[in-house]
Design an enzyme around this catalytic site. Structure first.
Site, PDB file in Angstrom:
ATOM      1  N   CYS A 172      -4.329  56.852  -8.692  1.00  0.00           N
ATOM      2  CA  CYS A 172      -4.212  57.327  -7.603  1.00  0.00           C
ATOM      3  C   CYS A 172      -6.279  57.842  -6.989  1.00  0.00           C
ATOM      4  CB  CYS A 172      -3.690  59.126  -7.793  1.00  0.00           C
ATOM      5  SG  CYS A 172      -4.674  60.891  -7.103  1.00  0.00           S
ATOM      6  N   CYS A 221      -6.579  60.873  -9.297  1.00  0.00           N
ATOM      7  CA  CYS A 221      -7.512  60.614 -10.254  1.00  0.00           C
ATOM      8  C   CYS A 221      -8.192  60.296 -11.297  1.00  0.00           C
ATOM      9  CB  CYS A 221      -5.213  60.397 -11.030  1.00  0.00           C
ATOM     10  SG  CYS A 221      -4.562  61.649 -10.648  1.00  0.00           S
ATOM     11  N   ASP A 241     -17.809  63.943  -0.984  1.00  0.00           N
ATOM     12  CA  ASP A 241     -17.055  63.011   0.095  1.00  0.00           C
ATOM     13  C   ASP A 241     -17.610  61.853   0.542  1.00  0.00           C
ATOM     14  OD1 ASP A 241     -14.393  63.912   2.198  1.00  0.00           O
ATOM     15  OD2 ASP A 241     -15.654  61.716   2.459  1.00  0.00           O
ATOM     16  N   HIS A 255      -2.677  66.438 -11.220  1.00  0.00           N
ATOM     17  CA  HIS A 255      -2.275  65.223 -10.170  1.00  0.00           C
ATOM     18  C   HIS A 255      -1.179  65.402  -8.907  1.00  0.00           C
ATOM     19  CE1 HIS A 255      -1.553  62.179  -6.956  1.00  0.00           C
ATOM     20  NE2 HIS A 255      -0.318  62.447  -6.848  1.00  0.00           N
ATOM     21  N   ASN A 304      -5.874  68.778   4.833  1.00  0.00           N
ATOM     22  CA  ASN A 304      -4.630  67.670   5.315  1.00  0.00           C
ATOM     23  C   ASN A 304      -3.659  67.621   4.305  1.00  0.00           C
ATOM     24  OD1 ASN A 304      -6.276  67.456   7.593  1.00  0.00           O
ATOM     25  ND2 ASN A 304      -7.684  65.505   6.710  1.00  0.00           N
ATOM     26  N   HIS A 341      -3.299  63.211  -2.526  1.00  0.00           N
ATOM     27  CA  HIS A 341      -3.748  63.867  -4.394  1.00  0.00           C
ATOM     28  C   HIS A 341      -4.257  65.531  -3.751  1.00  0.00           C
ATOM     29  CE1 HIS A 341      -5.780  64.806  -8.968  1.00  0.00           C
ATOM     30  NE2 HIS A 341      -5.864  65.920  -7.724  1.00  0.00           N
ATOM     31  N   HIS A 366      -6.482  68.602  -1.754  1.00  0.00           N
ATOM     32  CA  HIS A 366      -8.294  68.538  -1.965  1.00  0.00           C
ATOM     33  C   HIS A 366      -8.197  69.266  -0.900  1.00  0.00           C
ATOM     34  CE1 HIS A 366      -7.417  64.769   0.403  1.00  0.00           C
ATOM     35  NE2 HIS A 366      -7.846  64.802   0.932  1.00  0.00           N
ATOM     36  N   HIS A 376     -11.777  70.349   2.044  1.00  0.00           N
ATOM     37  CA  HIS A 376     -12.491  69.248   2.075  1.00  0.00           C
ATOM     38  C   HIS A 376     -13.579  70.793   2.807  1.00  0.00           C
ATOM     39  CE1 HIS A 376     -11.338  65.884   3.894  1.00  0.00           C
ATOM     40  NE2 HIS A 376     -10.424  65.969   3.884  1.00  0.00           N
TER      41      HIS A 376
END
Ligand code: AMP
Length: 117
Positions: A7, A10, A33, A49, A90, A101, A103, A105
């Site tokens: 990942c 990770c 990003d 995770h 998303n 994983h 997250h 934005h």
């Protein structure tokens, strides 16, 4: 803390994959990003995770709250807090989640369109 081999996030959380770290504590990390879609585009994630929003039961409430509070702080630090910013998370194929994983934005630094999708 459970992390997953293979990942990318990770790997970043473990310090094995380079990233521009903007914030880090025991539970969460924020990075720029790698392919920004706005002048300010960061990702805020748990170190542990968790694949995504559908697996939130695996994440302590405190960690989720930390992620949202960090967003507000980072928005101020990057100078977008007053003009505004957008948080996007998303989930799954239809939403084009590409990294499984969890997250968030944080997008800002320019006026966004009124339509979300
Ligand atoms: P999503 O499509 O919501 O899963 O978003 C994944 C995001 O992770 C995309 O905006 C990618 O540009 C970003 N990304 C992928 N790999 C990395 C990386 N190694 N460092 C920073 N951002 C990344």
């Amino acid at each position: 803390m459970s992390t997953e081999n293979g990942c990318v996030f990770c790997g970043i959380a473990r310090g094995e994959i380079p990233a521009k770290k903007l914030y880090e504590d025991d539970d969460i990390i924020a990075i720029d990003d790698v392919a920004p879609q706005a002048p300010v585009h960061m990702l805020i994630m748990p170190k542990a995770h968790v694949s995504g929003l559908n697996q939130l039961d695996e994440l302590p409430d405190e960690t989720l709250a930390k992620m949202l509070r960090a967003a507000g702080r980072l928005a101020r630090e990057r100078g977008v807090r007053e003009r505004g910013y957008r948080l996007v998370c998303n989930c799954g194929q239809d939403a084009c989640q590409s990294v499984p994983h969890l997250h968030i934005h944080l997008l800002g630094g320019r006026a966004m369109g009124a339509e979300l999708a």
